[in-house]
Every structure is written in C-alpha cells, then in structure tokens.
Design a protein around this motif. Structure first.
Motif, mmCIF file in Angstrom:
data_model
loop_
_atom_site.group_PDB
_atom_site.id
_atom_site.type_symbol
_atom_site.label_atom_id
_atom_site.label_comp_id
_atom_site.label_asym_id
_atom_site.label_seq_id
_atom_site.Cartn_x
_atom_site.Cartn_y
_atom_site.Cartn_z
ATOM 1 N N ILE A 1 48.988 69.039 26.059
ATOM 2 C CA ILE A 1 48.407 68.301 24.927
ATOM 3 C C ILE A 1 47.211 69.053 24.368
ATOM 4 O O ILE A 1 47.025 69.118 23.157
ATOM 5 C CB ILE A 1 48.017 66.875 25.354
ATOM 6 C CG1 ILE A 1 49.257 66.086 25.758
ATOM 7 C CG2 ILE A 1 47.269 66.154 24.236
ATOM 8 C CD1 ILE A 1 48.972 64.747 26.373
ATOM 9 N N ALA A 2 46.403 69.652 25.241
ATOM 10 C CA ALA A 2 45.243 70.414 24.780
ATOM 11 C C ALA A 2 45.673 71.594 23.919
ATOM 12 O O ALA A 2 44.987 71.951 22.961
ATOM 13 C CB ALA A 2 44.416 70.897 25.961
ATOM 14 N N LYS A 3 46.800 72.182 24.244
ATOM 15 C CA LYS A 3 47.278 73.327 23.464
ATOM 16 C C LYS A 3 47.677 72.903 22.058
ATOM 17 O O LYS A 3 47.540 73.668 21.104
ATOM 18 C CB LYS A 3 48.447 73.993 24.189
ATOM 19 C CG LYS A 3 48.033 74.650 25.482
ATOM 20 C CD LYS A 3 49.214 75.166 26.247
ATOM 21 C CE LYS A 3 48.771 75.669 27.613
ATOM 22 N NZ LYS A 3 49.881 75.985 28.480
ATOM 23 N N ILE A 4 48.162 71.674 21.923
ATOM 24 C CA ILE A 4 48.577 71.166 20.612
ATOM 25 C C ILE A 4 47.386 70.653 19.814
ATOM 26 O O ILE A 4 47.291 70.865 18.615
ATOM 27 C CB ILE A 4 49.632 70.047 20.782
ATOM 28 C CG1 ILE A 4 50.889 70.623 21.430
ATOM 29 C CG2 ILE A 4 49.953 69.383 19.448
ATOM 30 C CD1 ILE A 4 51.881 69.566 21.882
ATOM 31 N N ARG A 5 46.469 69.973 20.499
ATOM 32 C CA ARG A 5 45.320 69.343 19.841
ATOM 33 C C ARG A 5 44.022 69.946 20.363
ATOM 34 O O ARG A 5 43.105 69.234 20.758
ATOM 35 C CB ARG A 5 45.364 67.850 20.098
ATOM 36 C CG ARG A 5 46.649 67.220 19.545
ATOM 37 C CD ARG A 5 46.695 65.771 19.773
ATOM 38 N NE ARG A 5 45.562 65.149 19.086
ATOM 39 C CZ ARG A 5 45.383 63.847 19.030
ATOM 40 N NH1 ARG A 5 46.233 63.037 19.588
ATOM 41 N NH2 ARG A 5 44.334 63.351 18.419
ATOM 42 N N LEU A 6 43.917 71.262 20.336
ATOM 43 C CA LEU A 6 42.794 71.971 20.930
ATOM 44 C C LEU A 6 41.458 71.541 20.333
ATOM 45 O O LEU A 6 40.484 71.354 21.059
ATOM 46 C CB LEU A 6 42.990 73.478 20.798
ATOM 47 C CG LEU A 6 41.956 74.345 21.493
ATOM 48 C CD1 LEU A 6 41.908 74.045 22.991
ATOM 49 C CD2 LEU A 6 42.265 75.810 21.271
ATOM 50 N N ASP A 7 41.392 71.365 19.020
ATOM 51 C CA ASP A 7 40.130 70.966 18.383
ATOM 52 C C ASP A 7 39.630 69.639 18.936
ATOM 53 O O ASP A 7 38.428 69.455 19.134
ATOM 54 C CB ASP A 7 40.291 70.882 16.870
ATOM 55 C CG ASP A 7 40.451 72.236 16.220
ATOM 56 O OD1 ASP A 7 40.103 73.256 16.849
ATOM 57 O OD2 ASP A 7 40.920 72.289 15.072
ATOM 58 N N ASP A 8 40.544 68.704 19.192
ATOM 59 C CA ASP A 8 40.162 67.412 19.760
ATOM 60 C C ASP A 8 39.605 67.573 21.168
ATOM 61 O O ASP A 8 38.615 66.940 21.535
ATOM 62 C CB ASP A 8 41.352 66.450 19.789
ATOM 63 C CG ASP A 8 41.810 66.028 18.410
ATOM 64 O OD1 ASP A 8 41.043 66.202 17.439
ATOM 65 O OD2 ASP A 8 42.946 65.517 18.305
ATOM 66 N N PHE A 9 40.228 68.416 21.965
ATOM 67 C CA PHE A 9 39.776 68.617 23.334
ATOM 68 C C PHE A 9 38.435 69.343 23.375
ATOM 69 O O PHE A 9 37.585 69.035 24.205
ATOM 70 C CB PHE A 9 40.838 69.366 24.147
ATOM 71 C CG PHE A 9 41.883 68.459 24.717
ATOM 72 C CD1 PHE A 9 41.854 68.109 26.059
ATOM 73 C CD2 PHE A 9 42.866 67.921 23.915
ATOM 74 C CE1 PHE A 9 42.812 67.254 26.591
ATOM 75 C CE2 PHE A 9 43.831 67.070 24.427
ATOM 76 C CZ PHE A 9 43.802 66.727 25.769
ATOM 77 N N ILE A 10 38.238 70.293 22.480
ATOM 78 C CA ILE A 10 36.950 70.990 22.401
ATOM 79 C C ILE A 10 35.858 70.009 21.996
ATOM 80 O O ILE A 10 34.777 69.983 22.599
ATOM 81 C CB ILE A 10 37.030 72.192 21.441
ATOM 82 C CG1 ILE A 10 37.865 73.305 22.086
ATOM 83 C CG2 ILE A 10 35.641 72.700 21.073
ATOM 84 C CD1 ILE A 10 38.159 74.478 21.181
ATOM 85 N N ALA A 11 36.115 69.181 20.991
ATOM 86 C CA ALA A 11 35.130 68.191 20.561
ATOM 87 C C ALA A 11 34.782 67.236 21.702
ATOM 88 O O ALA A 11 33.607 66.904 21.911
ATOM 89 C CB ALA A 11 35.653 67.418 19.359
ATOM 90 N N ARG A 12 35.788 66.796 22.457
ATOM 91 C CA ARG A 12 35.538 65.894 23.578
ATOM 92 C C ARG A 12 34.670 66.568 24.634
ATOM 93 O O ARG A 12 33.733 65.967 25.164
ATOM 94 C CB ARG A 12 36.854 65.438 24.207
ATOM 95 C CG ARG A 12 36.621 64.353 25.268
ATOM 96 C CD ARG A 12 37.839 64.057 26.069
ATOM 97 N NE ARG A 12 38.013 65.171 27.018
ATOM 98 C CZ ARG A 12 39.149 65.509 27.568
ATOM 99 N NH1 ARG A 12 40.255 64.885 27.274
ATOM 100 N NH2 ARG A 12 39.216 66.510 28.415
ATOM 101 N N GLU A 13 34.943 67.824 24.939
ATOM 102 C CA GLU A 13 34.145 68.551 25.929
ATOM 103 C C GLU A 13 32.700 68.720 25.456
ATOM 104 O O GLU A 13 31.769 68.624 26.253
ATOM 105 C CB GLU A 13 34.764 69.921 26.221
ATOM 106 C CG GLU A 13 35.979 69.857 27.101
ATOM 107 C CD GLU A 13 35.705 69.213 28.437
ATOM 108 O OE1 GLU A 13 34.727 69.595 29.125
ATOM 109 O OE2 GLU A 13 36.464 68.306 28.809
#
Length: 91
Positions: free
Chosen positions: A64-76
């Motif tokens: 999922i992180a590979k598909i929605r990387l921007d979301d995962f970066i923002a969450r981190e």
C-alpha cells in the motif's frame, strides 16, 4: 515545528529515513540533539535525524505504501512531529 522527510531507502543492508526539522529554538535544537537516541546533527537551524529500521519495521515498504507513498510519507512526518513535541515537553 516543521518535519520533512528528505531521504529514505536502503543503506548498507539497512532501511533508513532522514528527517529535517525546522522552526525550533536554539535551546530546543540543542536539547533534541543531545537527548535523542537516534543519529542527529544540527546544520544551522535544521535538526537532521537519521533513523534506521529492521526490514519488518520499516514503515515505507508495504504494498500500500508503494501505491500511496505520499500519504505514508505525510503520516510519518506527522508522527515524528508528535513524537518530538512530546519529547520537548520534558525540556
């Protein structure tokens, strides 16, 4: 305080994330640099934090992180901001 992820990936068979933290006072910069267990450095008014992860704990590796990387970066970035804010309460 502004937290940004500026780099991430693999280094020497270890996953890493590099954060830059801006908007801190000189006292806050010094406190975090001296008291965080992670690898830190101060460059002007920016605190650099390098965190290393075991493969299974690396937050940016899931499908999922590979598909929605921007979301995962923002969450981190948000999670690091919350962590540092709570850490600074002990200052």
């Amino acid at each position: 305080m502004i937290v940004r992820i500026v780099d991430y990936g693999d280094e020497n068979d270890s996953k890493f994330i590099e954060y830059h933290v801006e908007g801190l006072s000189d006292a806050q910069l010094a406190f975090l640099d001296e008291n965080l267990e992670e690898e830190t450095a101060v460059d002007g008014n920016i605190l650099k934090i390098m965190m290393y992860f075991e493969d299974k704990l690396y937050p940016l590796q899931s499908d999922i992180a590979k598909i929605r990387l921007d979301d995962f970066i923002a969450r981190e970035e948000i999670e690091m901001n919350v962590f540092l804010s709570s850490f600074l309460e002990d200052m």
